[in-house]
Design a protein around this motif. Sequence first.
Motif, PDB file in Angstrom:
ATOM      1  N   MET A   1       0.837  -1.210   0.000  1.00 55.48           N
ATOM      2  CA  MET A   1       0.000   0.000   0.000  1.00 55.48           C
ATOM      3  C   MET A   1       0.871   1.258   0.000  1.00 55.48           C
ATOM      4  SD  MET A   1      -3.264  -0.914  -0.004  1.00 55.48           S
ATOM      5  CE  MET A   1      -4.333   0.263   0.835  1.00 55.48           C
ATOM      6  N   ALA A   2       1.920   1.252   0.814  1.00 59.25           N
ATOM      7  CA  ALA A   2       2.806   2.419   0.877  1.00 59.25           C
ATOM      8  C   ALA A   2       3.504   2.629  -0.463  1.00 59.25           C
ATOM      9  CB  ALA A   2       3.829   2.244   1.994  1.00 59.25           C
TER      10      ALA A   2
ATOM     11  N   ARG B   1       1.400   4.405  -2.967  1.00 62.41           N
ATOM     12  CA  ARG B   1       1.320   5.854  -2.709  1.00 62.41           C
ATOM     13  C   ARG B   1       2.585   6.547  -3.198  1.00 62.41           C
ATOM     14  NH1 ARG B   1      -1.036   3.881   2.412  1.00 62.41           N
ATOM     15  NH2 ARG B   1      -3.280   4.053   2.138  1.00 62.41           N
ATOM     16  N   ASP B   2       3.725   5.936  -2.865  1.00 60.83           N
ATOM     17  CA  ASP B   2       4.993   6.513  -3.285  1.00 60.83           C
ATOM     18  C   ASP B   2       5.056   6.626  -4.813  1.00 60.83           C
ATOM     19  OD1 ASP B   2       6.943   7.586  -1.682  1.00 60.83           O
ATOM     20  OD2 ASP B   2       7.718   5.665  -0.993  1.00 60.83           O
TER      21      ASP B   2
ATOM     22  N   ARG C   1       2.525   9.204  -6.393  1.00 65.62           N
ATOM     23  CA  ARG C   1       2.867  10.607  -6.121  1.00 65.62           C
ATOM     24  C   ARG C   1       4.165  10.975  -6.833  1.00 65.62           C
ATOM     25  NH1 ARG C   1       0.961   9.907   0.040  1.00 65.62           N
ATOM     26  NH2 ARG C   1      -1.266   9.971  -0.391  1.00 65.62           N
ATOM     27  N   GLN C   2       5.099  10.045  -6.867  1.00 71.61           N
ATOM     28  CA  GLN C   2       6.340  10.316  -7.601  1.00 71.61           C
ATOM     29  C   GLN C   2       6.033  10.557  -9.075  1.00 71.61           C
ATOM     30  OE1 GLN C   2       8.800   6.947  -6.614  1.00 71.61           O
ATOM     31  NE2 GLN C   2       9.317   7.766  -4.608  1.00 71.61           N
TER      32      GLN C   2
ATOM     33  N   TYR D   1       4.654  14.078  -9.627  1.00 74.33           N
ATOM     34  CA  TYR D   1       5.714  15.100  -9.579  1.00 74.33           C
ATOM     35  C   TYR D   1       6.639  14.980 -10.785  1.00 74.33           C
ATOM     36  CZ  TYR D   1       4.291  16.713  -5.006  1.00 74.33           C
ATOM     37  OH  TYR D   1       3.577  17.263  -3.986  1.00 74.33           O
TER      38      TYR D   1
ATOM     39  N   LYS E   1       5.098  16.819 -13.549  1.00 74.31           N
ATOM     40  CA  LYS E   1       5.276  18.268 -13.411  1.00 74.31           C
ATOM     41  C   LYS E   1       6.672  18.683 -13.879  1.00 74.31           C
ATOM     42  CE  LYS E   1       2.084  19.283  -9.699  1.00 74.31           C
ATOM     43  NZ  LYS E   1       1.949  19.272  -8.252  1.00 74.31           N
ATOM     44  N   HIS E   2       7.645  17.932 -13.414  1.00 73.41           N
ATOM     45  CA  HIS E   2       9.029  18.208 -13.762  1.00 73.41           C
ATOM     46  C   HIS E   2       9.202  18.139 -15.295  1.00 73.41           C
ATOM     47  CE1 HIS E   2      13.550  17.157 -12.921  1.00 73.41           C
ATOM     48  NE2 HIS E   2      13.403  18.243 -13.663  1.00 73.41           N
TER      49      HIS E   2
ATOM     50  N   MET F   1      17.693  23.995 -15.872  1.00 74.03           N
ATOM     51  CA  MET F   1      16.940  23.059 -15.029  1.00 74.03           C
ATOM     52  C   MET F   1      17.548  21.668 -15.107  1.00 74.03           C
ATOM     53  SD  MET F   1      12.889  22.103 -15.255  1.00 74.03           S
ATOM     54  CE  MET F   1      12.281  23.743 -14.923  1.00 74.03           C
ATOM     55  N   ALA F   2      17.534  20.989 -13.983  1.00 75.78           N
ATOM     56  CA  ALA F   2      18.023  19.602 -13.987  1.00 75.78           C
ATOM     57  C   ALA F   2      17.129  18.774 -14.891  1.00 75.78           C
ATOM     58  CB  ALA F   2      18.018  19.053 -12.572  1.00 75.78           C
TER      59      ALA F   2
ATOM     60  N   THR G   1      -9.532   2.190  -0.987  1.00 66.43           N
ATOM     61  CA  THR G   1      -8.741   3.131  -0.196  1.00 66.43           C
ATOM     62  C   THR G   1      -7.705   3.827  -1.080  1.00 66.43           C
ATOM     63  OG1 THR G   1      -9.007   1.790   1.789  1.00 66.43           O
ATOM     64  CG2 THR G   1      -7.163   3.328   1.773  1.00 66.43           C
TER      65      THR G   1
ATOM     66  N   HIS H   1       7.139   4.808   6.272  1.00 66.49           N
ATOM     67  CA  HIS H   1       6.138   5.004   5.226  1.00 66.49           C
ATOM     68  C   HIS H   1       4.992   4.009   5.291  1.00 66.49           C
ATOM     69  CE1 HIS H   1       9.507   2.517   4.205  1.00 66.49           C
ATOM     70  NE2 HIS H   1       8.894   1.975   3.184  1.00 66.49           N
TER      71      HIS H   1
ATOM     72  N   ASP I   1      -3.530   0.168   6.940  1.00 63.65           N
ATOM     73  CA  ASP I   1      -3.796  -0.433   5.633  1.00 63.65           C
ATOM     74  C   ASP I   1      -4.061  -1.932   5.743  1.00 63.65           C
ATOM     75  OD1 ASP I   1      -3.635   1.734   3.903  1.00 63.65           O
ATOM     76  OD2 ASP I   1      -1.449   1.646   3.810  1.00 63.65           O
TER      77      ASP I   1
ATOM     78  N   VAL J   1      12.734  22.498  -9.668  1.00 63.52           N
ATOM     79  CA  VAL J   1      12.515  21.065  -9.795  1.00 63.52           C
ATOM     80  C   VAL J   1      11.988  20.507  -8.474  1.00 63.52           C
ATOM     81  CG1 VAL J   1      13.643  18.848 -10.243  1.00 63.52           C
ATOM     82  CG2 VAL J   1      14.374  20.924 -11.462  1.00 63.52           C
ATOM     83  N   PRO J   2      10.845  19.820  -8.527  1.00 65.92           N
ATOM     84  CA  PRO J   2      10.351  19.243  -7.268  1.00 65.92           C
ATOM     85  C   PRO J   2      11.287  18.137  -6.773  1.00 65.92           C
ATOM     86  CG  PRO J   2       9.030  18.478  -9.127  1.00 65.92           C
ATOM     87  CD  PRO J   2       9.986  19.493  -9.671  1.00 65.92           C
TER      88      PRO J   2
ATOM     89  N   TYR K   1       9.564  12.757  -4.467  1.00 63.41           N
ATOM     90  CA  TYR K   1       8.622  12.495  -3.380  1.00 63.41           C
ATOM     91  C   TYR K   1       9.027  11.226  -2.646  1.00 63.41           C
ATOM     92  CZ  TYR K   1       4.320  11.552  -0.891  1.00 63.41           C
ATOM     93  OH  TYR K   1       3.407  11.289   0.087  1.00 63.41           O
TER      94      TYR K   1
ATOM     95  N   LEU L   1       7.705   9.038   0.654  1.00 67.40           N
ATOM     96  CA  LEU L   1       6.714   8.882   1.726  1.00 67.40           C
ATOM     97  C   LEU L   1       7.369   8.638   3.084  1.00 67.40           C
ATOM     98  CD1 LEU L   1       3.720   8.804   2.392  1.00 67.40           C
ATOM     99  CD2 LEU L   1       3.654   6.413   1.693  1.00 67.40           C
TER     100      LEU L   1
END
Lengths: 426, 569, 446
Positions: free
Chosen positions: B200-201, B204-205, B208-209, B212, B215-216, B227-228, B264, C100, C105, C217-218, C221, C223
Amino acid sequence: MKIINIAFAFFCLISLNAQQIAKSTYGTFLLKGATVHTITKGDIQADVLIQDGMIKSVASGITAPANAEVIDVSGKHIYPGMIDAGTTLGLVEVSSISLTNDNNEIGDLTPHVEALTAINPSSVLIPVTRVSGVTTVIAKPAGGLFAGTASLISLVGYTPDQMYAGFKGVVLNFPSSGKRGRRDRRSDEDIKKDTEKAIKNLDKIWTQAEAYAAMNKDKSIADYNPEMEALKLVVNGERMLMVEVNKKDDILTAIKWLKGKDIKAVLTGVTEGYKIAKEIADSGLPVITGPMLAVPARAEAAYDASYTNPSIMLKAGVKVAIRSDDTENVRNLPFNAGFAAAYGMGVEEALKAVTIVPAEIFGVADKYGSIEEGKMASLFVSDGDPFETKTQILNLFINGWNVPIESRHTLLYDEFIERSPGLNKK
Amino acid sequence: MKYKFWVFIALMFSTFSIGAQDVDIKLSSTYAIQNAHIIQKPGKSIEKGTLIIKDGVIIDVGTNVSIPADAILVKGDSMYVYPGFIDAYNNIGEKKKEEKKNEEKIENPGNPPNDRAGITPERSLSEVFDGGDKSIAEWREAGFTASLSAPSDGMLPGKASIIIHSGHDASSSILKENMGTIGTFQSANRIYPATIIGVMAKYRDLFRQTSYAMKHESAYKANPIGMARPAYNKSLMALIPVVDKSQYLYMEAEKLKDISHALTLQKDLGFNIALVNVKQGGQYIDVIKSQKMPLVLSLDIPESKDKKDKEKDGDKKEKGEKEKDKKDEDKEKKELDPEVEAMKVRRDKAIMEYQSQAALFAKNGIEFGFSGKDIKGKDVKKNVKIMMEQGITEDQILTSLTLTPAKMLGVSNVLGSLEKGKIANLFIATAPYFDEDSKIKYVFVEGEQFEYEVKKKKAKQEGKEGTITGLYACTIDVPGDQRNITISIAKSDDSYTLIIENEGDEKEIDDFTIDGNRVSFPMEINEDGFTMKLKYDFTIDAGEIDGSVIAGEFGSFPLKGERTGDPKL
Amino acid sequence: MKYIIYTILMFCCFGAFAQETGNVLIKNATVITVTKGTLENADVLITNGKIAKIGKGISAGSDTKTIDATGQFVMPGIIDAHSHIALDAVNEATDPSTAHVWVGDALDPFDVSIYRALAGGVTTSHAMHGSANAIGGQCETIKHRYGVMDPNELRMVGAPRTIKFALGENPMRVHGEGRGIVPRTRMGVEQVFRRSFSEAKEYMEEWDDYNSGKTKVPPVYDLKKETVADILKGDIIIHCHSYRADEILMLMNVCKDFGITKLCFQHVNEGFKVAPELAAFGAGASVFADWWAYKFEVYYSTAFNAAILLRNGVVASINSDSGELIRHLYHEAAKTQRYGGLTDEEALSLITINPAKQLGIDDRVGSLEVGKEGDVAIFSKHPLSVYAIPQYTIVDGVVRFDINNDPADMRIDINPEDEVSTFFENTKHHDHDNCMRDAMELFTEK
C-alpha cells in the motif's frame, strides 16, 4: 543440619539491603490469631504452631514453647502453600536464550532425563514465585514423545535434594492432531496420517516397555537401557505417567489408550476437557488443567472456554487440579484459580484445585495441601483471599522455613520508588 | 523406443510441450454454417439460420441468406451457435515463466530494484506473449475466443491487452495493446514490499512520484534552460496514463479486504479504477454501483466439500454398491459430531455467499464480466451452473460472457454478438450450452475453424470383484495440462506384470509393490543430465484408478484412470 | 436469496452499520467515572453514541435500550495502548526504517480477537506496527466495532497519528544479526534515528525551497521522509518499544535534540529506573503488568514498574501486546494493587484515561463524562476484583458484547478454503513475540 542458629539468622535479617535476598530461617514459630483456611477441615479461628518443619498443632490458645518466635497474625488469614501442578520453574531462566533452557532434551524417547537434575535452586524466578504463596511446584520437562521425568519441588533450599518434595512422574506428550501454530500448513488429512503414525510408534514403544518390564522384573538382566528402565517404573505402576493432551479427539484417544493399562496416570493440559467432561469422569482419570488465562484453542470456541473448562469438568465428576504451565509467572497460579472460581468453580473448589487435589494426585497429601497437624509447614499468611488480585502475602513458610517476602521485584521497588540520587545529582 | 519414453516423462513435468503437428490444408476462408439455431446475442436467436463468414468477418446472418460458391459448408442441423465468449481478465497466452535461478542477492532489501519488487507497469503483454501457449487452446476449446490478457506476478505486473484466441503470434492475436494497467496486492519475497502494508505504501509513493515527475517533465519541456533534466524512470513513465486518468487501473481484488484496499488507494490517489477477479464483492455493491466501476467477477467459486463427497457417493451407488454403502452411511451417522456439523453448516453458508455473488450483482442491475484466471477452461460451465442455482439467469450469464466485456473493453463494435460485420468469433455446440450433455464441436476464431471430437460416454468396464488386473486409461494432471497414459496390470500364477504405455511406447516396470488394491512403484528419469525421481502411488477400486504421481520437490500430481479392457499379455 | 437473508440476519445480530451509534440507558449501577469519582446507584445515559447524562433517576425514551445494572459496576470502556489484534500484517521488516508503511492499511475486522477483547471490556485499542525496525510503521487507533464488514469502520476517525519505534534486541536481531546491517548494537539504533531525522529535515527544506519558488525542480517524493518530517512537525506521536534504562534515556536525548516532544514509551520494563527523567521529559510509559524474564533485556524487571512510574509523576498505562492479556486488562491493572498498592482509581486510570492521554484521545474517551463517547464496560463486581465478570461492553452506544447474548462461534468471515475447524496447540502459552509477527520469516533463512 536443619537447625540454624537463630541469632545468626536474625543477624542476617538486619544486614539485608537491596538486590540481596535475606536468608530463610528455621525454628519454632507460633502464628497467633488468624483465620486458618485448612482446606480439609473448614475455616477456623486458631493458632498454628510450626516446629521441626512440621505443623505441630492447629488450635486456639496454644501456649508458645520457650524457643518459639511468636508472630501476631490476628485479623489475618493462613492458607496452605499453593501447589502448581505444572511449571517449568527452575529449568528455564530466560526463555529466549536457549542455553538457559534446560527443559527440552533432544530425542523423542527420553523418559530417563530428570528435571530434578537440572533445577537451578538459585533461579531468580523462584523467590518471585514463592512470595505469591506458591510453595510447591511440579517442574516438568517438555518436548518429544516421552519428554522426561518431572519432579515435585518445594521452593526453598539450595540443592535439588533439599527441594525435592517426594513425587516424580514421567511426562508423555500424547500425539496431537492439532496444529502446531499459524505456520503449520498441514491439511487435516496430513495431520491425521501423522497422528496415526505417532500413535503406532507410541504403541510400539509401550509394547517394548512392557516386555522389558516383564523380562527385568526382579533384577535387571538386559543391557544398559535407561529409557526402558525409566518406563519400567511406569509400567509397574511405581511411577505416574503424566499424559499431556489437549484436543478433544486426542483426549478420547488417550483415555482409550490408557484403558486396560494397569498404571498410574493423570491427564494434563486437557484444554478441551469441557467438551467431553463426562467421558473423562467415566475414565476415573484425574486432570491437571491450565492455564485458565489462555486464548481458546479454536477460533470458534467461546471467549471464556479456558475460564470455564475446570468448572465444567469438576461438575461432571472429574478430579481437577489447576496449573499455570508458566515459568517466570508461576506467581499467577492464584489468578488462574481465581478466574476458574469466578467462571463457575467457586472459591472453595478452586482453592482445593491448587492445594489438596494436586497433593492427592501426586500421593503427597500426607505432607502437603492442607493445614493439618503432622503435615509439612508449607503455608502463608495473607491479609485476605489469595486469589484476590490486591491481596498481600505477609509471611511465608515452606517446609518449616520462614522465608522472607522478598524477590528481585520487591527489592527493585524498594530501591527505585524513591531513587537516590533522583533527577539531579547533587 | 525407450529413449522416447524418457523424453515423454521428462516433458510431462517440464514447462513446455510439443503438440502433434496437424496437417492443415486450407481450401477457403469462407464458411457457411447452415441450418443451425443461432443465438445472436442473449435473448435474440434465429431458428434454422445460416451464418456466413468470409476472411474472418461475419458477412451475413439470417434465415434467408445466400451461400457463396466458395463456402465450406458446416452442417449446423440441431446444433447451437453462440457468440464466442470473452474472458474479461486473465493471463491467457502469457509465456510460461522460466524458473528463476541464481538471482543476484539484493543488497538493500528495503529498496530493491523495481523489477525484483514486482513493479513492472511498463511491461506490455506483447513482450510476454506466446501464441503457442497451451492456455490459448485450452480456453478456446471452452468456447472463449477473446480475452483481456495481462502479464502476471507482482504488485504492478504490466499492461493488459485484448487478444483473440487464434493461437497465432502477437501481431495477429493482439486486438488492442496496452488497454489498461494491472494492479495487485502481491507482496515481494523477503524484500520491500514484503507485506500488504508495504504494498500500500509503495502504491502511494509510486503514484505521487509519477505526478511530480510529470510536473518536472512539463516544466522542462516548457523551458529546460538551467533546469536539472528529468530522470528517465520507465516504471513511472508507464504509470502516467493511470495518473492522468487516460487509462484504468485494473485492480485484482478477490476478497472483501482486497476490495477495501483498492478503494482506499483509489480515494487517496484518485485514479480510474476497475475491479477484476472479484470473488467476495457483495459488501461493496453500493460503491461499485454509484461509482460505475467496471467490474469483473471471478469464475472461480468454492464448492462445498461435503456436497462433493455426497455426489461421489451417489456415483458409487449407481455402480451397484448400494449395500456396502449403506453400511458406511449408518456408521457415518453414528460418528457425526454435532459440533463439526455446525461448523460445516457455517462453512457452507460462507461458500454460498461466493456462489451467489453473481446473482446478487445481477439483481442489483450491475453489469459485469467474468474472469477465468483461477480456474481451468473446462470448469466454466460447471461453475456458472452453480451460480445459476443461486438465481442468475442463463441470459445474464451469457451477457456477462459476451456483450458486457465487449462493451467494457470498448470493442462492442467488433466483438460480443453474432452480427453482420463483426469478427467471426463463435462456437457451435451440440445442444444448448447450458445442457448437461452439450458439447462444443466447432470454435471459430476470426473465421478460423477449430474442430473438436465429441466423445460419447463410454460404458465403464469393471474387472472381476477384488481383482486389480486390467488395462487402464489414465490421465495425469500436470499444471496447465493433462497427460494420457495407459497402465496394464496382468497376473499369471502369483506374479504381476506391470506395463506403462504412452503413444505406442511401452515400458515394463520391474520394481513395484502391490498391497491389496494399492499399487506403487518408483521411476527415475535421466535426461540431459536432469535426474528426476517419480513415484507412482494409486489404488484401484471398482475399475477406477485414483492416486498420484509424486515428483520430488515439484509436488504431487493427481493420477486418475478407468478400466477399459483386459491387460496386455 | 438465502445469502441476502443470512446477511441481513448477521447485520441484525451485530447491529453493524458504518459508524453506527446507539442509545443506551444504564440504571442503578455503581458508576466509576475514573476522573470524577464514583457514584453509587447512579444511571448513565448514552444518546446517539455520546454520554448525555450521568446521575440519579435518569429516564429515556422508548428508542433507548435500558440495561438494569443493579449491583453492577460501570466503568469507561477499557483502552489498550499496545496491541496487534485486528491486523493482517504487523511488520514490514525489510528496512531499519519503514516510517512510510501504516498498519491502518491492514485492518482485519474479522479477527475474533476483537470480540474476545470486547468480552473483557476493551473498547479501544492501539493497533501497532511491530518492533522489527528501529523506525517501524505508523499505527492505527481502532474502536472495537466487531461486526462491521469494512476494515475502515474500525478506525477511530480523528485520533492523532502515531508511529512505532523500537529499541534494543528486536531491531538488533532482525537487521544486525539477521542481515549484517546497522543496527547491531544500541549505539547503532541511535544513529538510525539521528540519520532519519536529519534527512527528513533536509527533505523539508528542499520542499520549502521548491514551494517558495526558490528551486524549480520538485524533490523526489518520498513517503518515508514525509512521515518522519511529520514527526518533526509534531503531527505524529512516537510510541517506542523499549526495555532498558539506557536506551530510554538515549531516545529522550535524540528527541530533545530534534525538538520532538510527543513521546510515549512502550513496555519500558526498566522505566522505573529512570522514572524521574521520564516525568521531567513528559514522556508516557505504557507497561506490562508483570511480564518479565522471557528475554535478557527484561531480566532485571519488576512488577512494581507501573506503581513506581505513577508515583514519580509519569503518565503510565498497562497494555496487553497480546491477544490473551487484552481479554483481562482489568485484572492486569489490578496487579498494581498487589505490586505497589495503588488505589482503585489509580489502578483503573492505567487502562482508561492514561492510555487515552498517551494516544491523544483523552478528550473523547477514557472516562465517564458528559459529552464523551459512549464507550462503557459493565462488570458483575468491582472490575479490579479477580471475580469480576464483564456483562456488557458498549461502543458508541452500541452493545457489542452482551453476556446474555453470546453465542460461542463469533466468527464473521469464514474462508471456504480453510478446514472446517482447527485446533491450535500452544495457545496456552503467551506469545511474547507478538511484536515480531511477520518479521521472523524474513530473516530466518529456510
